[in-house]
Design a protein around this motif. Sequence first.
Motif, PDB file in Angstrom:
ATOM      1  N   PHE A  96       0.817  -1.217   0.000  1.00 49.37           N
ATOM      2  CA  PHE A  96       0.000   0.000   0.000  1.00 49.37           C
ATOM      3  C   PHE A  96       0.851   1.266   0.000  1.00 49.37           C
ATOM      4  O   PHE A  96       0.363   2.333   0.390  1.00 49.37           O
ATOM      5  N   SER A  97       2.099   1.192  -0.445  1.00 51.45           N
ATOM      6  CA  SER A  97       2.972   2.365  -0.458  1.00 51.45           C
ATOM      7  C   SER A  97       3.030   3.050  -1.812  1.00 51.45           C
ATOM      8  O   SER A  97       3.845   3.937  -2.014  1.00 51.45           O
ATOM      9  N   GLY A  98       2.205   2.635  -2.758  1.00 49.66           N
ATOM     10  CA  GLY A  98       2.321   3.171  -4.109  1.00 49.66           C
ATOM     11  C   GLY A  98       3.562   2.621  -4.781  1.00 49.66           C
ATOM     12  O   GLY A  98       3.838   1.421  -4.729  1.00 49.66           O
ATOM     13  N   THR A  99       4.335   3.508  -5.393  1.00 51.55           N
ATOM     14  CA  THR A  99       5.593   3.080  -6.014  1.00 51.55           C
ATOM     15  C   THR A  99       6.753   3.081  -5.027  1.00 51.55           C
ATOM     16  O   THR A  99       7.806   2.534  -5.330  1.00 51.55           O
ATOM     17  N   SER A 100       6.575   3.681  -3.864  1.00 55.27           N
ATOM     18  CA  SER A 100       7.620   3.690  -2.825  1.00 55.27           C
ATOM     19  C   SER A 100       7.482   2.432  -1.978  1.00 55.27           C
ATOM     20  O   SER A 100       7.150   2.482  -0.782  1.00 55.27           O
ATOM     21  N   THR A 101       7.732   1.293  -2.600  1.00 53.43           N
ATOM     22  CA  THR A 101       7.416   0.018  -1.964  1.00 53.43           C
ATOM     23  C   THR A 101       8.289  -0.310  -0.767  1.00 53.43           C
ATOM     24  O   THR A 101       7.927  -1.172   0.037  1.00 53.43           O
ATOM     25  N   LEU A 102       9.452   0.326  -0.648  1.00 53.71           N
ATOM     26  CA  LEU A 102      10.325   0.060   0.494  1.00 53.71           C
ATOM     27  C   LEU A 102      10.041   1.006   1.665  1.00 53.71           C
ATOM     28  O   LEU A 102      10.677   0.895   2.709  1.00 53.71           O
ATOM     29  N   THR A 103       9.107   1.920   1.472  1.00 52.49           N
ATOM     30  CA  THR A 103       8.730   2.860   2.523  1.00 52.49           C
ATOM     31  C   THR A 103       7.542   2.323   3.304  1.00 52.49           C
ATOM     32  O   THR A 103       6.559   1.869   2.702  1.00 52.49           O
ATOM     33  N   VAL A 104       7.619   2.350   4.629  1.00 55.24           N
ATOM     34  CA  VAL A 104       6.481   1.943   5.458  1.00 55.24           C
ATOM     35  C   VAL A 104       5.346   2.927   5.216  1.00 55.24           C
ATOM     36  O   VAL A 104       5.495   4.128   5.456  1.00 55.24           O
TER      37      VAL A 104
END
Length: 344
Positions: free
Chosen positions: A136-144
């Motif tokens: 559920f982070s959009g394209t920032s998949t490594l971001t919580v």
Amino acid sequence: MTRVSENSSTASLQYALNKTKAKVEDLQLKGSTLKAITRPSDNPVSNVEAMALTSSTNDNLQYLKNADFALLNLSVSEKSVEELTDIIVKAKEIAIAQSSDFFNADVRKNVANEVQQLYNQALAIANKKVGIKHIFSGTSTLTVPFDGNGNYKGDKGHISLEVSRNFFVPINLTGEEVFYNTTDTVKAENPLEKFDQFKDAPSVKLNRDLASVESEGAKVEGAEGTEDGFKSRDNIFSQLQALTSALENNDPQMIQGLLEKFDNTVSRLVTLRTRIGSITNSVESSKNNLSNENIEHASRRSALVDADVTELFSDINKQQAILKTTYQASQGLMNQSLMDFLRR
């Protein structure tokens, strides 16, 4: 009468042997690979078509891998939305029960602990991962995507995969789409925190429409157009926080006011599940088409390059017999006196 020299006979014999041995070698190579084409020059047209089919099949295999990965992400997203729907339905059931005057303040405070656990479950779903990537982070998949207060840290981007030639599908939902009822990036805040900030001020005017996007919430009188006012936001975290605070403050009217918000959230989540389902059906249909296409490619390529086993081994036996006959015939052409000399 034409005279045939020994060199001419030897050259003819050598040519016949080499030609027959070349045919036997070629047939043996085809027999070991069971291919009718062992080099491009054997059949240039069929070879080009076979290479094109191989390239298309390899592309389809990668598309199938993309489709499997897309289905995995869509499945996890759909399951998460389903679990989230169950949480909101449970919160609504609690709100319906506690909005009556049958329960007292002590009971509501105890029930508030259960709602807090629902909040924690929703937060855990919001930060769910597939592998090392948050869904559920959009394209920032490594971001919580969400912090402990329900503030969204991701972006609005969607990840698309090509599951068939020139056919791209989104494989994720953003945290805003799932948890917020607004398209703007907002912070999930407890509306009652604003109430606590102004509860001692005599000029505070309360508005119970706490979870409404359109509502300006509790605002200091005369503060319109200034930074003294604030807007409450309609999102899952604020709804659960508002329910918890209403239970702790023994406010049945506020609890009842949240029922419509829960209904709207459930309706929105059902719409998202329908959206995921339609994308999943498209991906599965694409997978089926790719599988059928690969079968057709394999059948056509087999017709182009695969050898007829019966005919191939029949030709091998035939050429081996010809080679044996050539060796036997060559014995009568060699100089008998030389052979006699060699036998001595």
